[in-house]
Design an enzyme around this catalytic site. Structure first.
Site, PDB file in Angstrom:
ATOM      1  N   LYS B  98       0.888  -1.526   0.250  1.00 21.25           N
ATOM      2  CA  LYS B  98      -0.109  -0.005  -0.065  1.00 21.25           C
ATOM      3  C   LYS B  98       0.321   1.199   0.237  1.00 21.25           C
ATOM      4  O   LYS B  98       1.480   1.482   0.806  1.00 21.25           O
ATOM      5  CB  LYS B  98      -0.871  -0.009   1.392  1.00 21.25           C
ATOM      6  CG  LYS B  98      -1.578   0.866   1.540  1.00 21.25           C
ATOM      7  CD  LYS B  98      -2.823   1.200   2.513  1.00 21.25           C
ATOM      8  CE  LYS B  98      -3.440   2.440   3.033  1.00 21.25           C
ATOM      9  NZ  LYS B  98      -3.984   2.985   4.194  1.00 21.25           N
ATOM     10  N   ALA B 186      -9.382   5.526   2.967  1.00 21.86           N
ATOM     11  CA  ALA B 186      -9.830   6.449   4.416  1.00 21.86           C
ATOM     12  C   ALA B 186     -10.347   7.341   4.246  1.00 21.86           C
ATOM     13  O   ALA B 186     -11.244   7.788   3.058  1.00 21.86           O
ATOM     14  CB  ALA B 186      -8.120   7.790   3.653  1.00 21.86           C
ATOM     15  N   ASN B 208      -9.922   2.307   9.490  1.00 19.56           N
ATOM     16  CA  ASN B 208      -8.835   1.845  10.016  1.00 19.56           C
ATOM     17  C   ASN B 208     -10.209   2.649  11.174  1.00 19.56           C
ATOM     18  O   ASN B 208     -10.210   1.912  12.078  1.00 19.56           O
ATOM     19  CB  ASN B 208      -7.502   2.088   9.935  1.00 19.56           C
ATOM     20  CG  ASN B 208      -6.512   1.656  10.817  1.00 19.56           C
ATOM     21  OD1 ASN B 208      -5.632   1.841  11.293  1.00 19.56           O
ATOM     22  ND2 ASN B 208      -7.371   1.029  12.346  1.00 19.56           N
TER      23      ASN B 208
END
Lengths: 65, 258
Positions: B98, B186, B208
């Protein structure tokens, strides 16, 4: 000899990268290594020799996003 | 759920999960299980003196049997990112990376120039690059031209929880690259944001902070998993056109008293 290990000055007896990992207690740990901003692969650690003032990075798996 | 592949490798879930910021290792492990994620992101960092955090973390992650996607988080130049990727390949035994090249410490916006430069070099070295990028179509084309076969545009700035800041641009990206796996990476905050992305036709979502910092990360992990499945099913099923005026759903024919 004196090295910069992970940003800290260290006085070590090791002469190769493999010896350095042993001396610093990283044996049995999954680590990634670099010397002066260049990667040192697992297979090369026995033969890569260290010299005074080298900058060493020893990284371990950590949480990431 | 219909199959998804990255670089020819099947992944069993459209939820990709980051492993940072959880209240405890046990909660991280439970969140992984409840999210049903098949692909986990990890990083490389310096170990504190005498610490065993790295070893303990890796034991937990490798024990889950999930696929690993190392990141280059925190890198601010192509050179740093390339070196970090090379180190990650050596320790994680994967050529998946990533790729993050951060352009600004406050916004965490990708430096797309450094990103393309690093992607070109890493692709030439045989890496399978997952670039964290913006929703800019020209940058996306450049990334594809240097060897990327997956794109990971931001929904909003990292950790912001804003959802899809620019649905127009993201819809355009989906339409412009119909066969490229696109992952929203994100900025999501709640499961409806993920459902929104999936309904637009994105192939997967990487989460996350929205999971790890929730009041109950394990419950939120399952909430996102369900939303991602719902959004994907809705995309495949085909949504109705929105209208400005009401349209009766019950048949008008045969209506009494008229």
């Amino acid at each position: 000899m004196r090295l910069m290990v992970n940003g800290n000055e260290s006085d070590v007896a090791a002469e190769t990268f493999a010896e350095l990992l042993l001396e610093l207690g990283y044996e049995d740990m999954p680590v990634a290594t670099a010397l002066n901003m260049s990667v040192v692969r697992k297979k090369d650690r026995e033969t890569v020799r260290l010299k005074e003032g080298d900058r060493v990075e020893i990284l371990v798996p950590m949480q990431g996003g | 759920m219909d199959p998804l592949q990255f670089y020819g490798v099947s992944v069993a879930s459209r939820l990709l999960l980051g492993t940072a910021q959880y209240p405890s290792p046990a909660i991280l492990a439970d969140a992984i299980t409840r999210s049903d994620a098949d692909l986990l992101t990890v990083s490389l960092r310096r170990e504190s003196t005498g610490g065993t955090g790295g070893r303990d973390f890796w034991k937990l992650i490798s024990g889950t049997g999930r696929k690993i996607l190392p990141n280059t988080a925190g890198c601010h130049s192509a050179k740093e990112a390339i070196t970090t990727a090379e180190m990650a390949r050596d320790v994680f035994d994967t050529d998946w990376i990533k790729l993050e090249v951060i352009g600004n410490a406050d916004t965490l916006q990708p430096d797309v120039f450094g990103l393309v430069e690093a992607a070109r070099e890493l692709s030439a070295q045989g890496f399978k690059v997952f670039p964290y990028t913006t929703d800019d179509l020209i940058v996306a084309e450049k990334l594809l031209s240097v060897g990327c076969e997956v794109l990971m545009p931001w929904g909003a700035p990292i950790g912001s929880g804003k959802g899809l800041n620019n649905r127009f641009a993201l819809k355009a990206m989906r339409a412009h690259f119909p066969s490229v796996p696109l992952v929203i990476d994100a900025g999501l905050g709640v499961p409806s944001h993920a459902a929104d992305a999936m309904e637009l036709g994105f192939d997967a979502v990487l989460l996350n902070t929205a999971v790890a910092k929730a009041g109950d990360p394990v419950g939120m992990a399952e909430g996102f998993a369900l939303a991602i499945k719902a959004g994907r099913l809705a995309y495949l099923a085909g949504a109705i056109e929105a209208r400005d005026m009401a349209v009766p759903s019950t048949p008008v024919f045969g209506q009494p008293f008229v």
